[in-house]
Design a protein around this motif. Structure first.
Motif, PDB file in Angstrom:
ATOM      1  N   PHE A 286      -0.010  -1.463  -7.895  1.00 23.44           N
ATOM      2  CA  PHE A 286       1.526  -2.789  -8.040  1.00 23.44           C
ATOM      3  C   PHE A 286       1.948  -2.403  -6.579  1.00 23.44           C
ATOM      4  CE2 PHE A 286       5.890  -1.433  -9.206  1.00 23.44           C
ATOM      5  CZ  PHE A 286       5.653  -3.126  -9.815  1.00 23.44           C
ATOM      6  N   GLY A 287       2.215  -1.912  -5.869  1.00 20.48           N
ATOM      7  CA  GLY A 287       2.553  -2.440  -4.563  1.00 20.48           C
ATOM      8  C   GLY A 287       1.926  -2.908  -3.578  1.00 20.48           C
ATOM      9  N   GLN A 288       1.689  -3.334  -3.013  1.00 18.33           N
ATOM     10  CA  GLN A 288       1.482  -3.748  -1.455  1.00 18.33           C
ATOM     11  C   GLN A 288       2.103  -5.698  -0.946  1.00 18.33           C
ATOM     12  OE1 GLN A 288      -3.422  -4.248  -0.890  1.00 18.33           O
ATOM     13  NE2 GLN A 288      -3.148  -6.811  -1.483  1.00 18.33           N
ATOM     14  N   LEU A 289       1.995  -4.864   0.329  1.00 18.24           N
ATOM     15  CA  LEU A 289       2.678  -5.563   1.374  1.00 18.24           C
ATOM     16  C   LEU A 289       1.337  -6.703   2.443  1.00 18.24           C
ATOM     17  CD1 LEU A 289       5.158  -3.707   3.406  1.00 18.24           C
ATOM     18  CD2 LEU A 289       5.459  -5.461   0.879  1.00 18.24           C
ATOM     19  N   GLY A 326       4.802   6.231  -9.460  1.00 16.09           N
ATOM     20  CA  GLY A 326       3.738   5.815  -9.124  1.00 16.09           C
ATOM     21  C   GLY A 326       3.777   6.711  -8.338  1.00 16.09           C
ATOM     22  N   GLU A 327       2.351   6.722  -7.854  1.00 20.97           N
ATOM     23  CA  GLU A 327       1.803   7.243  -6.972  1.00 20.97           C
ATOM     24  C   GLU A 327       0.663   6.483  -6.279  1.00 20.97           C
ATOM     25  OE1 GLU A 327      -1.600   9.729  -8.871  1.00 20.97           O
ATOM     26  OE2 GLU A 327      -0.532   9.950 -10.692  1.00 20.97           O
ATOM     27  N   PRO A 328       0.342   7.466  -4.749  1.00 23.79           N
ATOM     28  CA  PRO A 328       0.057   6.609  -3.502  1.00 23.79           C
ATOM     29  C   PRO A 328      -1.482   5.972  -3.913  1.00 23.79           C
ATOM     30  CG  PRO A 328       0.304   8.615  -3.379  1.00 23.79           C
ATOM     31  CD  PRO A 328       0.386   8.588  -4.257  1.00 23.79           C
ATOM     32  N   ALA A 329      -1.403   4.691  -3.890  1.00 25.63           N
ATOM     33  CA  ALA A 329      -2.874   3.666  -3.396  1.00 25.63           C
ATOM     34  C   ALA A 329      -3.849   4.423  -3.328  1.00 25.63           C
ATOM     35  CB  ALA A 329      -2.180   2.083  -3.398  1.00 25.63           C
ATOM     36  N   THR A 330      -4.956   4.006  -3.389  1.00 26.40           N
ATOM     37  CA  THR A 330      -6.047   4.764  -2.458  1.00 26.40           C
ATOM     38  C   THR A 330      -7.326   3.463  -3.021  1.00 26.40           C
ATOM     39  OG1 THR A 330      -7.064   5.222  -5.039  1.00 26.40           O
ATOM     40  CG2 THR A 330      -5.848   6.970  -3.956  1.00 26.40           C
ATOM     41  N   ALA A 331      -6.168   2.027  -3.481  1.00 27.04           N
ATOM     42  CA  ALA A 331      -7.718   1.032  -3.292  1.00 27.04           C
ATOM     43  C   ALA A 331      -6.993  -0.100  -2.886  1.00 27.04           C
ATOM     44  CB  ALA A 331      -8.877   0.582  -4.395  1.00 27.04           C
ATOM     45  N   ILE A 332      -7.649  -1.043  -2.727  1.00 22.44           N
ATOM     46  CA  ILE A 332      -6.753  -2.749  -2.015  1.00 22.44           C
ATOM     47  C   ILE A 332      -7.127  -3.448  -3.206  1.00 22.44           C
ATOM     48  CG2 ILE A 332      -7.315  -1.440   0.031  1.00 22.44           C
ATOM     49  CD1 ILE A 332      -9.169  -4.303   0.552  1.00 22.44           C
ATOM     50  N   GLY A 333      -7.322  -3.214  -4.849  1.00 26.75           N
ATOM     51  CA  GLY A 333      -7.106  -4.469  -5.683  1.00 26.75           C
ATOM     52  C   GLY A 333      -8.306  -4.214  -6.756  1.00 26.75           C
ATOM     53  N   GLU A 334      -9.233  -3.761  -6.938  1.00 31.33           N
ATOM     54  CA  GLU A 334     -10.329  -3.825  -7.946  1.00 31.33           C
ATOM     55  C   GLU A 334      -9.866  -2.349  -8.363  1.00 31.33           C
ATOM     56  OE1 GLU A 334     -12.917  -3.420  -2.819  1.00 31.33           O
ATOM     57  OE2 GLU A 334     -10.937  -2.665  -4.381  1.00 31.33           O
ATOM     58  N   ALA A 494     -10.250  -1.044   6.296  1.00 28.60           N
ATOM     59  CA  ALA A 494     -10.716  -1.506   8.253  1.00 28.60           C
ATOM     60  C   ALA A 494      -9.443  -2.674   7.592  1.00 28.60           C
ATOM     61  CB  ALA A 494     -12.425  -3.062   8.590  1.00 28.60           C
ATOM     62  N   LEU A 495      -9.025  -3.442   6.510  1.00 26.31           N
ATOM     63  CA  LEU A 495      -8.513  -4.189   6.062  1.00 26.31           C
ATOM     64  C   LEU A 495      -6.986  -3.313   6.756  1.00 26.31           C
ATOM     65  CD1 LEU A 495      -8.697  -6.371   3.330  1.00 26.31           C
ATOM     66  CD2 LEU A 495      -9.751  -7.486   6.085  1.00 26.31           C
ATOM     67  N   VAL A 496      -6.623  -2.524   6.209  1.00 24.02           N
ATOM     68  CA  VAL A 496      -6.347  -1.049   5.775  1.00 24.02           C
ATOM     69  C   VAL A 496      -5.413  -0.495   7.416  1.00 24.02           C
ATOM     70  CG1 VAL A 496      -4.940   1.056   5.135  1.00 24.02           C
ATOM     71  CG2 VAL A 496      -6.680  -0.602   3.562  1.00 24.02           C
ATOM     72  N   LYS A 497      -6.554  -0.135   7.751  1.00 27.81           N
ATOM     73  CA  LYS A 497      -6.139   0.456   9.391  1.00 27.81           C
ATOM     74  C   LYS A 497      -6.074  -0.472  10.270  1.00 27.81           C
ATOM     75  CE  LYS A 497     -10.562   3.125   9.524  1.00 27.81           C
ATOM     76  NZ  LYS A 497     -11.169   3.718   9.729  1.00 27.81           N
ATOM     77  N   ASN A 498      -5.820  -2.340  10.294  1.00 27.18           N
ATOM     78  CA  ASN A 498      -5.334  -2.942  11.162  1.00 27.18           C
ATOM     79  C   ASN A 498      -3.795  -3.748  10.176  1.00 27.18           C
ATOM     80  OD1 ASN A 498      -6.139  -4.869  13.488  1.00 27.18           O
ATOM     81  ND2 ASN A 498      -6.448  -7.131  11.912  1.00 27.18           N
ATOM     82  N   VAL A 499      -4.200  -3.263  10.120  1.00 31.33           N
ATOM     83  CA  VAL A 499      -2.212  -3.519   9.005  1.00 31.33           C
ATOM     84  C   VAL A 499      -2.389  -4.706   8.602  1.00 31.33           C
ATOM     85  CG1 VAL A 499       0.407  -2.932   9.194  1.00 31.33           C
ATOM     86  CG2 VAL A 499      -1.720  -2.221  10.850  1.00 31.33           C
ATOM     87  N   ASP A 500      -3.757  -5.535   8.143  1.00 30.74           N
ATOM     88  CA  ASP A 500      -3.239  -7.081   7.400  1.00 30.74           C
ATOM     89  C   ASP A 500      -3.515  -6.481   5.932  1.00 30.74           C
ATOM     90  OD1 ASP A 500      -4.558  -7.945   9.172  1.00 30.74           O
ATOM     91  OD2 ASP A 500      -6.618  -6.804   8.933  1.00 30.74           O
ATOM     92  N   VAL A 502      -1.270  -3.620   3.590  1.00 28.72           N
ATOM     93  CA  VAL A 502      -0.306  -2.235   2.783  1.00 28.72           C
ATOM     94  C   VAL A 502       0.001  -2.204   1.596  1.00 28.72           C
ATOM     95  CG1 VAL A 502       2.107  -0.663   3.595  1.00 28.72           C
ATOM     96  CG2 VAL A 502       0.738  -2.771   5.066  1.00 28.72           C
ATOM     97  N   PRO A 503      -1.333  -1.568   1.027  1.00 30.37           N
ATOM     98  CA  PRO A 503      -1.136  -1.127  -0.448  1.00 30.37           C
ATOM     99  C   PRO A 503      -0.778  -0.039  -0.705  1.00 30.37           C
ATOM    100  CG  PRO A 503      -3.236  -1.234   0.536  1.00 30.37           C
ATOM    101  CD  PRO A 503      -2.932  -1.223   1.606  1.00 30.37           C
TER     102      PRO A 503
END
Length: 536
Positions: A286-289, A326-334, A494-500, A502-503
């Motif tokens: 729900f929340g991703q920058l 809400g809860e912390p995201a654990t994935a980037i969209g799958e 790798a996308l999250v670590k590089n702050v590309d 932010v889920p």
């Protein structure tokens, strides 16, 4: 899968949202009775259940429909080669068995499958549909979603097999067929005719279509090839999809006993929970920058990206955006059901640490002038774009982020977008930072958003260039199915670590029910599971 009855139960990895070369929204369904004269639901036979949907589906043509509502409605009318359980397990559908590599698949079509006119659904029909969608001249939006972009299919009538080959790796060539609604070959000559009609291979056929009001489906006799051996004998005699856009109205009808079920995502959840109306839920990103990293944009500087995130308390932001649910995201969209279920987010986002954020900007050549961060005489300026249809809580969360950045010394503003989708703004390129969760069914479908060309030639909205993601995704693509999951998960991380990206927030999508039971996944109600039941 997630049952629609019982007490509130959540699965951290059952998440919603949808695939496509566009933003994805989570399906909202309202299960109703009597609105179209159906009467109460019962087990099997002639009972009627009405599902109210929040918007008209538009075209229902299975080779062109991509609207969320249309995709869900088509699951009632069209079967698929395979089905995928919530844990990612592939189970037989119209295909009784299959084998696959990263560039090919062979499906054996079970005998006895028919379309609603009684004609058999054959290997020839399935191969013809593959080739129709794969042909660029037909411009099917299903290409790349249910059919690989370089696919070619051949049928062997004697062995009832369809062989699909690709010139590029298609690691989930089997799993993606769960989005391929199967129709008999003669319908391919005029697929637009199925915009308001069906030539169905599934348990129901469309008998009435009144756009903007309702769509009536009647159960087919002789349907025996459902998932896990299910048949149509215990299904409702009719299923009516009624356009009911107001969620509070749905909750009122549910509370008064006038409807059997509803998907409720907003504040009405509280009174349903207080009344002990039973529900099940799956979590949706729900929340991703998303940062715009095009040249000249502040997000092109990794120090800026990391600092902007470190200034925020993501837990605080999540609680505001979801009303504390809400809860912390654990994935980037799958979305579920998905084959790769590892946690790719936890521990990979910058921690809340404004002092470290200031040190990072200073090390990158930024200085504070009269309370504002500047570099080469230019102030650090960002706008956070968001779609207003995501509700007032998201607007409040955006304003909170803007306040935190402003206090830190950033010239920050909120950029509301008054449209149903933020994708148009992202494609236009004139944005800095966006509230933009993206959903797909399979991890390889994310590559179009996080690698490759930006608009107008591609869908890499943020102009991301992440060598680790590209390398790992390429390695993963060479391995079929779940064999590549560890690599796909490393690529996502790798996308999250590089702050590309932010889920930071997942939200439960709750299916409340009275008097009926059914199971759900990220596509909505699973037709073969709809029954009368004790849902008070």
């Amino acid at each position: 899968m997630v049952s629609a009855t019982g007490t509130d139960t959540r699965s951290r990895r059952t998440r919603g949202t949808r695939p496509a070369a566009a933003m994805v929204t989570v399906l909202g369904l309202v299960a109703t009775a009597a609105a179209c004269g159906g009467g109460p639901a019962s087990g099997g036979g002639g009972f009627t259940v009405v599902f109210a949907v929040a918007a008209d589906p538009g075209t229902l043509s299975p080779t062109t429909a991509l609207a969320t509502t249309a995709l869900s409605m088509n699951t009632f009318a069209y079967d698929t080669l395979v089905h995928v359980a919530a844990d990612g397990t592939v189970v037989p559908g119209v295909a009784e068995k299959w084998s696959a590599t990263a560039t090919s698949a062979r499906f054996t079509i079970r005998p006895g499958v028919t379309c609603e006119d009684g004609s058999p659904l054959t290997a020839d029909d399935v191969a013809a549909e593959y080739n129709h969608i794969a042909d660029p001249k037909n411009q099917s939006p299903m290409l790349g979603l249910s059919v690989p972009v370089t696919a070619a299919a051949k049928a062997d009538r004697a062995t009832r097999t369809v062989t699909v080959t690709t010139t590029r790796p298609a690691p989930f060539i089997v799993e993606m067929t769960r989005m391929l609604p199967l129709l008999c070959r003669k319908s391919l000559a005029a697929p637009a005719a199925l915009a308001r009609a069906t030539n169905a291979s599934g348990p129901y056929r469309l008998t009435e279509a009144v756009p903007g009001d309702h769509y009536t489906y009647v159960r087919r006799d002789g349907y025996t090839w459902g998932p896990r051996g299910s048949t149509g004998k215990d299904l409702p005699g009719k299923v009516v999809f009624k356009v009911v856009p107001n969620e509070s109205t749905a909750a009122n009808l549910l509370m008064s006993g006038q409807i059997h079920g509803a998907v409720i995502n907003g504040a009405d959840q509280d009174r349903l929970d207080a009344a002990k109306v039973r529900n099940r839920s799956f979590e949706a990103l729900f929340g991703q920058l998303l940062f715009n990293q095009a040249a000249g944009r502040p997000g092109a500087d990794p120090a800026v990206r990391r600092a902007l995130v470190s200034v925020l308390d993501l837990k605080e932001l999540r609680n505001v955006a979801t009303g504390g649910k809400g809860e912390p995201a654990t994935a980037i969209g799958e979305t579920v059901p998905t084959p790769c279920t590892g946690d790719t987010v936890t521990g990979n986002l910058p921690a809340h640490d404004p002092e470290r954020a200031a040190a990072a900007l200073t090390a990158a050549g930024w200085t504070k002038d009269a309370g504002t961060w500047t570099k080469a005489g230019k102030p650090l300026t960002v706008g956070l774009s968001y779609a207003t249809n995501q509700g007032p809580q998201v607007a409040s969360a955006v304003e909170l982020a803007v306040q935190r950045w402003t206090s830190f010394g950033v010239r920050a503003t909120a950029k509301p977008i008054g449209s149903s989708s933020i994708s148009g703004t992202l494609a236009g390129g004139d944005w800095d930072l966006a509230w933009a969760p993206i959903g797909v069914t399979l991890p390889d479908q994310l590559t179009q958003f996080y690698d490759g060309p930006p608009p107008p030639k591609g869908n890499n909205f943020g102009s991301l260039t992440n060598p680790d993601y590209r390398r790992l995704a390429a390695l993963a693509a060479a391995r079929p199915g779940v064999d590549g999951c560890a690599l796909w998960e490393a690529a996502d991380a790798a996308l999250v670590k590089n702050v590309d990206i932010v889920p930071f927030a997942a939200r439960p999508i709750r299916y409340y029910a009275k008097g009926i039971t059914f199971e759900v996944d990220g596509s909505g109600v699973i037709p073969s599971t709809l029954r009368r039941g004790d849902g008070r």
